[in-house]
Every structure is written in C-alpha cells, then in structure tokens.
Motif scaffolding. Structure first.
Motif, PDB file in Angstrom:
ATOM      1  N   GLU A  92       8.116  -3.507   4.564  1.00  0.00           N
ATOM      2  CA  GLU A  92       7.340  -2.606   4.155  1.00  0.00           C
ATOM      3  C   GLU A  92       8.322  -1.665   3.307  1.00  0.00           C
ATOM      4  OE1 GLU A  92       5.477   0.403   6.524  1.00  0.00           O
ATOM      5  OE2 GLU A  92       6.595  -0.596   8.281  1.00  0.00           O
ATOM      6  N   VAL A 131       0.833  -4.023  -0.482  1.00  0.00           N
ATOM      7  CA  VAL A 131      -0.084  -3.507  -1.609  1.00  0.00           C
ATOM      8  C   VAL A 131       0.666  -2.291  -1.991  1.00  0.00           C
ATOM      9  CG1 VAL A 131      -2.239  -2.036  -2.157  1.00  0.00           C
ATOM     10  CG2 VAL A 131      -2.445  -4.225  -0.412  1.00  0.00           C
ATOM     11  N   GLU A 133       0.810   1.279  -3.221  1.00  0.00           N
ATOM     12  CA  GLU A 133      -0.070   2.454  -3.075  1.00  0.00           C
ATOM     13  C   GLU A 133       0.630   3.504  -3.951  1.00  0.00           C
ATOM     14  OE1 GLU A 133      -2.595   1.586   0.732  1.00  0.00           O
ATOM     15  OE2 GLU A 133      -1.081   3.252   0.763  1.00  0.00           O
ATOM     16  N   GLU A 135      -0.077   7.420  -5.437  1.00  0.00           N
ATOM     17  CA  GLU A 135      -0.761   8.747  -5.073  1.00  0.00           C
ATOM     18  C   GLU A 135      -0.551   9.442  -6.580  1.00  0.00           C
ATOM     19  OE1 GLU A 135       0.255  11.272  -1.945  1.00  0.00           O
ATOM     20  OE2 GLU A 135       0.324   9.533  -0.459  1.00  0.00           O
ATOM     21  N   VAL A 140      -5.364   7.878  -3.994  1.00  0.00           N
ATOM     22  CA  VAL A 140      -4.315   7.047  -4.015  1.00  0.00           C
ATOM     23  C   VAL A 140      -4.972   5.743  -4.689  1.00  0.00           C
ATOM     24  CG1 VAL A 140      -3.152   5.297  -2.425  1.00  0.00           C
ATOM     25  CG2 VAL A 140      -3.452   7.596  -1.748  1.00  0.00           C
ATOM     26  N   GLN A 141      -4.108   5.063  -5.484  1.00  0.00           N
ATOM     27  CA  GLN A 141      -4.478   3.904  -6.279  1.00  0.00           C
ATOM     28  C   GLN A 141      -3.727   2.730  -5.649  1.00  0.00           C
ATOM     29  OE1 GLN A 141      -3.878   6.061 -10.554  1.00  0.00           O
ATOM     30  NE2 GLN A 141      -5.421   4.313 -10.647  1.00  0.00           N
ATOM     31  N   GLN A 142      -4.495   1.506  -5.454  1.00  0.00           N
ATOM     32  CA  GLN A 142      -3.936   0.596  -4.774  1.00  0.00           C
ATOM     33  C   GLN A 142      -3.914  -0.591  -5.844  1.00  0.00           C
ATOM     34  OE1 GLN A 142      -6.469  -0.191  -1.620  1.00  0.00           O
ATOM     35  NE2 GLN A 142      -4.977   0.953  -0.298  1.00  0.00           N
ATOM     36  N   LYS A 144      -2.374  -4.599  -6.557  1.00  0.00           N
ATOM     37  CA  LYS A 144      -2.127  -5.771  -6.124  1.00  0.00           C
ATOM     38  C   LYS A 144      -2.265  -6.973  -7.158  1.00  0.00           C
ATOM     39  CE  LYS A 144      -1.817  -9.101  -2.040  1.00  0.00           C
ATOM     40  NZ  LYS A 144      -2.376  -9.225  -0.550  1.00  0.00           N
ATOM     41  N   HIS A 159       4.894   7.041  -3.709  1.00  0.00           N
ATOM     42  CA  HIS A 159       4.351   5.633  -3.641  1.00  0.00           C
ATOM     43  C   HIS A 159       5.004   4.848  -2.317  1.00  0.00           C
ATOM     44  CE1 HIS A 159       7.880   5.387  -6.205  1.00  0.00           C
ATOM     45  NE2 HIS A 159       8.014   4.175  -6.000  1.00  0.00           N
ATOM     46  N   ARG A 160       4.244   3.692  -2.030  1.00  0.00           N
ATOM     47  CA  ARG A 160       4.658   3.029  -1.041  1.00  0.00           C
ATOM     48  C   ARG A 160       4.319   1.653  -1.188  1.00  0.00           C
ATOM     49  NH1 ARG A 160       0.488   6.016   0.283  1.00  0.00           N
ATOM     50  NH2 ARG A 160       1.597   7.670   1.011  1.00  0.00           N
ATOM     51  N   THR A 162       2.652  -1.281   1.616  1.00  0.00           N
ATOM     52  CA  THR A 162       2.267  -1.489   2.695  1.00  0.00           C
ATOM     53  C   THR A 162       2.848  -2.879   3.378  1.00  0.00           C
ATOM     54  OG1 THR A 162       0.399  -2.803   2.157  1.00  0.00           O
ATOM     55  CG2 THR A 162      -0.040  -0.558   2.374  1.00  0.00           C
TER      56      THR A 162
END
Length: 227
Positions: A92, A131, A133, A135, A140-142, A144, A159-160, A162
């Motif tokens: 992650e 995913v 993500e 901000e 938050v918009q995901q 994939k 952002h990140r 997962t």
C-alpha cells in the motif's frame, strides 16, 4: 479536477508491457521515497533508468502525445519520465502529497509538479484492493480503472493506494508540469476546449461563432500560460 482517459494503451500494448513487467526485477519502492513517505510507502518499483523502464516509458510518452484528451487537460510543458510500480502481498501507499518540485533524471533542471498521473496496467479483477483514493473539495474519489486507462489529478491532492490483498496491481506513474500552473484556469481552458471540439462538427469550419470561440480559447491560453 480529476479526469479519466480511456485507452491510452490498447489491450495489445498492455499485454506486451505485461509480458516484460511480469518477469522484471522489482526493487523496494521505499528506496526512492522521501523522508516522510518512507513510513507509508510499501510497494515495489522498476529501477529508474533501466533499459526496460526507459523503453516502456518512451512508448507511453509517444502515446500521450497522440491523445488529444490528455493534451487538452494537461497542457503539458514537461513530463517526468514514466516510472513503474507494483503492489502485492498487502502493499500500500499511505496518505501523502507528491513533492512540489522534482529534478529531472539528468539533473539538468527542476520541474514543478502540477498534475499526477496513474496509468493502470492490470485489470481490476486481477487484484483486490489497490484503489487510488484522491481527496478533493467534494470528498474522496476512488479510482480503479481498466488496464490501459489513465487518471489525471492535481499533484497537490492528498492521495493514497489502499492495501492489495490478492493478486498484483501494476501501473505506470508520472508527473506533469503544465503550461498553465493555476488549476482553476487550466480547468476553464479544458472545459472551453471540449466545448469547441463538440461544436466543431456541427457547423462549417468558417462559422463565425466557431472562430470566435477558438479565438477566446487561444487568447486565454496566451494570457495564462507561463514562459
């Protein structure tokens, strides 16, 4: 503004990429992370500057140059050479913001990061989790996407990625310095350009309304772009 761009790479091109990336030597992604990012970055990356990374990255750059939606949205001045990462076995990348300035690989100069890009190279069903993500002002918009599709988002966004709990998430990522630094101005230009493109097939090329709209676009671009 977050924009998805379909089929930057075709499925055939993705398959060709994967044939090489699936057998590539990956290294710990933390080696290229900044001081704070090392604590939240848990993935693998293709060695920067390797023959494979360079060749695949150059192919992506050629495809981007021939993708009108990317050019319209990003108005690119400089694109950092594409890099490649892999998330698997719980890998992650925790919440972070990309560095504002980056030295280009040849260290000749720095570039400002206005936009970040992720080009997906694995189909969504190949892995669980993973995913992206992002901000923004509306939450938050995901993201994939299908393999070959790409997402553009402001580099200033928190952002990140997962954790990947099954399979492997493989992608290319890079940054863009835009001719228009201000995000609001860049978004307005994008909306205007999309309107011009939608209007163009509906009228004669010499139509005064089309000429006026095109003139407004270019004069705003002239006003807002930075030398």
């Amino acid at each position: 503004m977050l924009i998805s761009i379909d089929q930057v790479l075709t499925k055939t091109e993705v398959a060709q990429f994967r044939a090489e990336l699936d057998t590539a030597d990956w290294e710990d992604g933390a080696r290229t992370a900044g001081t704070l990012a090392k604590a939240v970055k848990h993935n693998q990356q293709l060695q920067d500057g390797s023959a494979l990374a360079t060749r695949l990255g150059q192919h992506i750059l050629r495809r981007l140059a021939a993708t009108p939606l990317f050019v319209s949205a990003a108005l690119p001045r400089t694109i950092y050479p594409p890099k490649f990462n892999r998330y698997a076995d719980g890998g992650e990348y925790g919440a972070h913001v990309d560095s504002a300035l980056m030295f280009l690989p040849d260290a000749s100069r720095q570039m400002r990061t206005d936009l970040s890009a992720t080009l997906f190279l694995a189909e969504p069903e190949e892995y669980e989790g993973g995913v992206l993500e992002v901000e923004g002002p509306f939450g938050v918009q995901q993201v994939k996407l299908a393999a070959g599709d790409m997402v553009l988002y402001p580099s200033s966004s928190l952002h990140r990625v997962t954790p990947v709990t099954r399979g492997a998430r493989i992608a290319s990522f890079f940054w863009i310095e835009s001719l228009v630094q201000d995000e609001t101005e860049r978004t307005l230009l994008f909306d205007l350009d999309q309107s011009v493109q939608q209007f163009t097939p509906l009228v004669a090329l010499g139509d005064a309304r089309l000429v006026q709209l095109t003139g407004v676009y270019h004069n705003l671009l002239r006003r807002w772009s930075k030398p």
